[in-house]
Write an enzyme that holds these catalytic residues in place. Structure first.
Site, PDB file in Angstrom:
ATOM      1  N   GLU A 112       0.827  -1.193   0.000  1.00 27.79           N
ATOM      2  CA  GLU A 112       0.000   0.000   0.000  1.00 27.79           C
ATOM      3  C   GLU A 112       0.865   1.248   0.000  1.00 27.79           C
ATOM      4  OE1 GLU A 112      -2.456  -0.828   3.417  1.00 27.79           O
ATOM      5  OE2 GLU A 112      -1.128   0.261   4.777  1.00 27.79           O
ATOM      6  N   CYS A 113       0.497   2.190  -0.849  1.00 24.32           N
ATOM      7  CA  CYS A 113       1.136   3.500  -0.967  1.00 24.32           C
ATOM      8  C   CYS A 113       2.626   3.372  -1.270  1.00 24.32           C
ATOM      9  CB  CYS A 113       0.868   4.336   0.281  1.00 24.32           C
ATOM     10  SG  CYS A 113       0.996   6.122  -0.011  1.00 24.32           S
TER      11      CYS A 113
END
Length: 461
Positions: free
Chosen positions: A333-334
């Site tokens: 994520e990210c």
């Protein structure tokens, strides 16, 4: 019933000194020998890193938007079990919550859920007697129990006297008055404070200075007395233990180190509770994956700051690409998404995703009510969850095909184009999730790791 003294540290707005005061209180009470439990309202990852340094245990988040208000008490009980005092740092202004949703997700919302008294930190640098109107307004606006004020950035003894007299006029005790102190300042950059893990020695010195500053400027006995006014809380402690852990203890590697500091403590706890052997890999230092790695979890952080170092670690980049090629589960994520791209600002990354990443001047920020579009190690298609975006980068294309095998978009939400990348073996997206909101995620990842063939595993350390 949970009977732990607790207090919420709030402010009229961001920038008044909540983190300074909360971190200093944690460090000061820890120095007294108390076991202190640190918490942060909202999705922020950086402040809990400083809390952890001060308290000597993980900083945890309490975010009713991400996990639902019914989990706030249980998560609080889990994080404070067996300790003497809990300090909860608020987010933004006391009544600021999710945009368009009133005070939902606000400091006031969490204080009400915890039935905890609130201490208001006020930046008084440009305040005189008018501070009384501000304090009175915050005390009377909502249903929180405003138990006192801590004045920050006070200019002189005379200035402090004026402020104290004004607060006394409206019946609100002043629990401390702090002068400006550069020794405790933490540097900032494009997404807020520089994480403590990136400046460990300097952050340790700052926290030590904070403890001394707070001890001298704040009445710790009065703060503790306020915390002890919190009544018993009806809550069953949350547990990360799965009802049926996956057998075999497959190794799940979690990216860590200075480049990947954004992680909720509950993620590793849930993976271990689901039956995994959880091992940390530092992409800035380690050239191979941990021995026997069957799955990889990569959270958020600042890979854009460390792009050159991450790119230079070619052996690990190759190992991650090999893990993806044989279909072992990877979730990112990210920052993790950026690391899996072909390039980040032109520097070669892992090349798992057929996309390129770059810094941008625009900040993308906010909660997202998302629906999964493609089956992945995290969710079956059609699953719904609320996550949070917080980045100044972009990837092109925004979603689409993987190098091998072909996949689809991870998420869709209202007023946004499909986002992220997903296949049965991989999930990569900008969206930050709190796994306590959907603990089945961890068991799904661990089960897929256990089912992966050992013969297909890439070389590891």
């Amino acid at each position: 019933m949970v009977s732990i003294p607790r207090v919420v540290i709030a402010a009229p707005a961001s920038g008044h000194g909540k983190t300074t005061v909360a971190t200093g209180l944690l460090a000061a009470f820890a120095a007294r020998g108390l076991g202190v439990a640190p918490f942060k309202v909202g999705p922020d990852y950086i402040d809990p890193g400083y809390h952890a340094l001060a308290a000597g245990r993980p900083g945890r988040n309490l975010d009713p938007v991400m996990v639902g208000e019914e989990l706030i008490g249980p998560l609080f009980a889990h994080g404070s079990a067996g300790l003497d005092l809990a300090i909860v740092e608020g987010v933004m202004g006391l009544y600021d919550g999710r945009t368009g949703a009133g005070d939902t997700g606000s400091t006031a919302h969490v204080a009400a859920l915890l039935d905890a008294p609130v201490i208001l930190v006020v930046d008084a640098a440009a305040q005189g007697r008018s501070v009384a109107a501000l304090v009175h307004g915050f005390r009377s606006f909502g249903g929180v129990r405003l138990a006192g004020v801590i004045l920050n950035r006070v200019g002189s003894d005379r200035h402090e006297s004026i402020l104290r007299e004004a607060c006394e006029e409206v019946g609100t005790p002043v629990l401390g008055a702090m002068r400006r102190a550069d020794a405790v300042a933490a540097p900032s950059r494009h997404l807020g404070l520089v994480p403590a893990a990136e400046r460990r020695s300097e952050a340790t010195a700052s926290v030590s200075a904070l403890a001394s500053l707070v001890t001298a400027a704040i009445d710790l006995d009065a703060v503790l007395a306020v915390a002890r006014t919190a009544p018993p809380l009806t809550a069953t402690p949350w547990t990360p233990e799965a009802a049926e852990p996956v057998p075999g203890r497959p190794v799940v590697a979690i990216a860590g180190g200075p480049a990947f500091t954004f992680a909720y403590a509950e993620t590793a706890e849930l993976l271990a509770g689901a039956g995994a052997e959880v091992v940390t890999v530092d992409p800035l230092r380690d050239e191979t994956l941990p021995a026997g790695t069957r799955a990889l979890v990569v959270g958020g952080g600042f890979p854009e700051v460390y792009a050159a170092e991450l790119s230079a670690n070619e052996p690990l980049r190759v190992a991650v690409a090999a893990l993806a090629a044989v279909g072992m589960p990877i979730t990112a994520e990210c920052a993790g998404l950026l690391w899996l791209c072909r390039t980040l600002d032109g520097a070669p990354m892992c090349g798992v995703l057929n996309t390129d990443a770059a810094m941008t001047p625009s900040l993308t920020l906010g909660y997202r009510d998302a629906v999964a579009l493609t089956d992945s190690p995290l969710f079956p298609a059609g699953s719904r969850i609320t996550g949070h975006e917080f980045h100044r980068t972009t990837v092109h294309p925004r979603s689409g095909l993987l190098l091998e095998p072909a996949g689809g978009a991870a998420w869709a939400w209202r007023d946004g184009d499909p986002e992220g990348f997903a296949t049965p073996g991989l999930h990569a997206s900008y969206l930050h999730l709190h796994w306590a909101a959907a603990p089945a995620i961890a068991r799904r990842v661990v089960a897929r790791a256990a089912a992966a063939s050992p013969a297909a595993a890439p070389l590891s350390r």
